[in-house]
Each structure stands twice: as C-alpha cells, then as structure tokens.
Design a protein around this motif. Structure first.
Motif, PDB file in Angstrom:
ATOM      1  N   ALA A  90       1.211  -1.244  -0.069  1.00  0.00           N
ATOM      2  CA  ALA A  90      -0.316  -0.411  -0.092  1.00  0.00           C
ATOM      3  C   ALA A  90       0.774   1.276  -0.092  1.00  0.00           C
ATOM      4  O   ALA A  90       0.673   2.384  -0.243  1.00  0.00           O
ATOM      5  CB  ALA A  90      -0.219   0.539   0.961  1.00  0.00           C
ATOM      6  N   ALA A  91       2.172   0.859   0.249  1.00  0.00           N
ATOM      7  CA  ALA A  91       3.250   2.215   0.632  1.00  0.00           C
ATOM      8  C   ALA A  91       4.165   1.988   0.224  1.00  0.00           C
ATOM      9  O   ALA A  91       5.162   0.963   0.125  1.00  0.00           O
ATOM     10  CB  ALA A  91       3.226   2.714   2.031  1.00  0.00           C
ATOM     11  N   SER A  92       4.868   2.671  -0.098  1.00  0.00           N
ATOM     12  CA  SER A  92       6.375   2.750  -0.805  1.00  0.00           C
ATOM     13  C   SER A  92       7.575   1.744   0.098  1.00  0.00           C
ATOM     14  O   SER A  92       8.495   1.723  -0.335  1.00  0.00           O
ATOM     15  CB  SER A  92       7.194   3.761  -1.756  1.00  0.00           C
ATOM     16  N   GLY A  93       7.371   2.690   1.869  1.00  0.00           N
ATOM     17  CA  GLY A  93       8.095   2.144   2.323  1.00  0.00           C
ATOM     18  C   GLY A  93       7.596   1.600   3.638  1.00  0.00           C
ATOM     19  O   GLY A  93       5.856   1.939   4.093  1.00  0.00           O
ATOM     20  N   PHE A  99      -0.275   5.174  -0.694  1.00  0.00           N
ATOM     21  CA  PHE A  99      -0.325   6.569  -1.697  1.00  0.00           C
ATOM     22  C   PHE A  99      -1.771   5.985  -1.855  1.00  0.00           C
ATOM     23  O   PHE A  99      -2.212   7.393  -1.707  1.00  0.00           O
ATOM     24  CB  PHE A  99      -0.514   4.899  -2.899  1.00  0.00           C
ATOM     25  N   VAL A 100      -2.964   5.305  -1.890  1.00  0.00           N
ATOM     26  CA  VAL A 100      -4.017   5.577  -0.986  1.00  0.00           C
ATOM     27  C   VAL A 100      -5.428   5.074   0.133  1.00  0.00           C
ATOM     28  O   VAL A 100      -4.242   4.338   0.670  1.00  0.00           O
ATOM     29  CB  VAL A 100      -5.294   5.769  -1.728  1.00  0.00           C
ATOM     30  N   LYS A 101      -5.929   5.859   0.650  1.00  0.00           N
ATOM     31  CA  LYS A 101      -6.622   5.576   1.911  1.00  0.00           C
ATOM     32  C   LYS A 101      -8.605   5.340   1.532  1.00  0.00           C
ATOM     33  O   LYS A 101      -8.582   6.493   0.533  1.00  0.00           O
ATOM     34  CB  LYS A 101      -6.277   6.186   2.990  1.00  0.00           C
ATOM     35  N   VAL A 102      -9.058   4.466   1.783  1.00  0.00           N
ATOM     36  CA  VAL A 102     -10.647   4.589   1.003  1.00  0.00           C
ATOM     37  C   VAL A 102     -11.094   6.489   1.844  1.00  0.00           C
ATOM     38  O   VAL A 102     -10.251   7.618   3.215  1.00  0.00           O
ATOM     39  CB  VAL A 102     -10.951   3.856   2.388  1.00  0.00           C
ATOM     40  N   GLY A 103     -11.698   6.741   0.663  1.00  0.00           N
ATOM     41  CA  GLY A 103     -12.028   8.516   0.813  1.00  0.00           C
ATOM     42  C   GLY A 103     -11.256   9.252  -0.018  1.00  0.00           C
ATOM     43  O   GLY A 103     -11.623  10.205  -0.359  1.00  0.00           O
ATOM     44  N   VAL A 133     -13.254   4.373  -2.249  1.00  0.00           N
ATOM     45  CA  VAL A 133     -14.727   3.509  -2.168  1.00  0.00           C
ATOM     46  C   VAL A 133     -13.956   2.362  -1.129  1.00  0.00           C
ATOM     47  O   VAL A 133     -14.717   1.999  -0.294  1.00  0.00           O
ATOM     48  CB  VAL A 133     -15.768   3.541  -2.378  1.00  0.00           C
ATOM     49  N   ASN A 134     -12.876   1.354  -1.435  1.00  0.00           N
ATOM     50  CA  ASN A 134     -12.534   0.371  -0.528  1.00  0.00           C
ATOM     51  C   ASN A 134     -11.070   0.012  -0.975  1.00  0.00           C
ATOM     52  O   ASN A 134     -10.955   0.061  -2.637  1.00  0.00           O
ATOM     53  CB  ASN A 134     -14.285  -0.855  -0.988  1.00  0.00           C
ATOM     54  N   ILE A 135     -10.774  -0.694   0.080  1.00  0.00           N
ATOM     55  CA  ILE A 135      -9.403  -1.250  -0.517  1.00  0.00           C
ATOM     56  C   ILE A 135      -9.405  -2.631   0.211  1.00  0.00           C
ATOM     57  O   ILE A 135      -9.495  -2.940   0.627  1.00  0.00           O
ATOM     58  CB  ILE A 135      -8.434  -0.474  -0.129  1.00  0.00           C
ATOM     59  N   LEU A 136      -9.852  -3.570  -1.008  1.00  0.00           N
ATOM     60  CA  LEU A 136     -10.212  -5.086  -1.098  1.00  0.00           C
ATOM     61  C   LEU A 136      -9.163  -6.284  -0.657  1.00  0.00           C
ATOM     62  O   LEU A 136      -9.222  -7.291  -0.437  1.00  0.00           O
ATOM     63  CB  LEU A 136     -10.594  -5.119  -2.538  1.00  0.00           C
ATOM     64  N   VAL A 137      -7.610  -5.524  -0.396  1.00  0.00           N
ATOM     65  CA  VAL A 137      -6.766  -6.633   0.125  1.00  0.00           C
ATOM     66  C   VAL A 137      -5.209  -5.670   0.800  1.00  0.00           C
ATOM     67  O   VAL A 137      -5.384  -4.979   0.732  1.00  0.00           O
ATOM     68  CB  VAL A 137      -5.721  -6.844  -0.915  1.00  0.00           C
ATOM     69  N   GLN A 147      -6.919 -10.381  -9.816  1.00  0.00           N
ATOM     70  CA  GLN A 147      -7.731 -10.116  -8.818  1.00  0.00           C
ATOM     71  C   GLN A 147      -8.244  -8.966  -8.149  1.00  0.00           C
ATOM     72  O   GLN A 147      -7.544  -7.635  -8.343  1.00  0.00           O
ATOM     73  CB  GLN A 147      -7.134 -10.539  -7.243  1.00  0.00           C
ATOM     74  N   PRO A 148      -8.980  -8.193  -7.719  1.00  0.00           N
ATOM     75  CA  PRO A 148      -9.723  -7.010  -7.746  1.00  0.00           C
ATOM     76  C   PRO A 148      -8.888  -6.585  -5.773  1.00  0.00           C
ATOM     77  O   PRO A 148      -8.831  -7.514  -5.564  1.00  0.00           O
ATOM     78  CB  PRO A 148     -10.709  -6.904  -7.111  1.00  0.00           C
ATOM     79  N   LEU A 149      -8.334  -5.739  -6.364  1.00  0.00           N
ATOM     80  CA  LEU A 149      -7.278  -4.627  -5.616  1.00  0.00           C
ATOM     81  C   LEU A 149      -8.054  -3.330  -4.632  1.00  0.00           C
ATOM     82  O   LEU A 149      -7.926  -3.546  -3.521  1.00  0.00           O
ATOM     83  CB  LEU A 149      -6.020  -4.264  -6.006  1.00  0.00           C
ATOM     84  N   MET A 150      -9.422  -2.458  -5.512  1.00  0.00           N
ATOM     85  CA  MET A 150      -9.673  -1.445  -4.460  1.00  0.00           C
ATOM     86  C   MET A 150     -10.813  -1.073  -5.486  1.00  0.00           C
ATOM     87  O   MET A 150     -10.522  -0.853  -7.113  1.00  0.00           O
ATOM     88  CB  MET A 150      -8.611  -0.725  -4.705  1.00  0.00           C
ATOM     89  N   GLU A 151     -11.517  -0.396  -4.858  1.00  0.00           N
ATOM     90  CA  GLU A 151     -12.505  -0.228  -6.137  1.00  0.00           C
ATOM     91  C   GLU A 151     -12.964   1.695  -6.172  1.00  0.00           C
ATOM     92  O   GLU A 151     -12.225   2.044  -4.997  1.00  0.00           O
ATOM     93  CB  GLU A 151     -14.260  -0.011  -5.420  1.00  0.00           C
TER      94      GLU A 151
END
Length: 154
Positions: A90-93, A99-103, A133-137, A147-151
C-alpha cells in the motif's frame, strides 16, 4: 524492454507449463522462475492452486463478498485489478503513508499501490478518476492476476 513487455512475459509464463525462462540482451537480463508450491505458501489452510485466490482466502473476507456483490454494483463503481501475480504494498516503504486510503480522490494515472513480482517493484496506476471507496487487500498480501485490489467511485 518496458513494463508491458515484462507483464506479458509473466502472464505467458504463468499460463504455460514453463518453470524457467531467461532472456538476455545487451542492456538487461530477466529471469522468470515458477515453483509449483509458490501460490499455496502464504495461506494458512491448504488450497488448490487452480482456484482463484479471491474465492479461497478465509483471512480476507472482503474480496469474497465483493465477488458476490459484483452483480449489483452501481455503474459508477470501477475496480482496479492486479495486472500480475505478486505481493501488494500500500506504500513505498514500511514507515511511509499509503499511496491511497478510503475516501481519497485519485486521478487517472496516479499510483495507488505497488506490486512486487520477482523482486521488481511495479507501480500500479489508477485507470479511473474518482474516489477510493474500498481497498480489497491488506498490505503485503499475495495477489493473483486479475484479482480486485480496490474500488473507485467515478
């Protein structure tokens, strides 16, 4: 050789019976190796490697629910899918904000996560402009091709 070429090689290797592929050129060398047990290692219960991860991982309930909900998703919800097999970051370290959060608002081309495949870090960019709106992993989860990662709500 660009990212798309490497992505195609990974997909072809994954779909074929090849277990080893090595390509050498003047400026680069790429080696792809596939082990039979690699997919089942990160999971806590025995699984069949021929079944997609989204339907078999009991520790990640959201993708399973999302798969069932895909039939009733509004047209304005778009899904970013994994373009390859790899480890989701989800991040570079480890001490860096995701990188992104819900919202969060994202634009087409914004980096939303990293997938590590064969020790290569691949930035995954949003295909859509909208709101996450959604992070699926979860961070450091293994993901499958497609595989879906986010919406994203567009």
């Amino acid at each position: 050789m660009d990212f798309k070429d490497i992505e195609k090689l990974v997909k072809l290797t994954d779909e074929s019976g090849l277990t080893h592929l090595e390509i050498k050129d003047k400026d680069f060398k790429i080696t792809l190796k596939k082990e039979k047990e690699q997919v089942s290692v990160p999971y806590q219960q025995p699984i069949s490697t021929t079944v997609p991860v989204t339907t078999q991982s009991p520790s990640v309930a959201q993708p399973v629910e999302t798969k069932a909900d895909e039939k009733v998703k509004p047209d304005n919800i778009k899904v970013i899918k994994a373009p390859m097999v790899g480890t989701f970051y989800a991040a570079s370290g480890p001490d860096v904000e995701p990188f992104v959060k819900v919202g969060d608002k994202v634009k087409q081309g914004d980096t939303v996560c990293i997938l590590e495949a064969m020790k290569l870090m691949n930035d995954i960019e949003s295909e859509f402009t909208g709101t996450v709106v959604n992070i699926l992993v979860a961070n450091e989860d293994m993901v499958e091709y497609g595989q879906p990662l986010m919406e994203i709500e567009v």
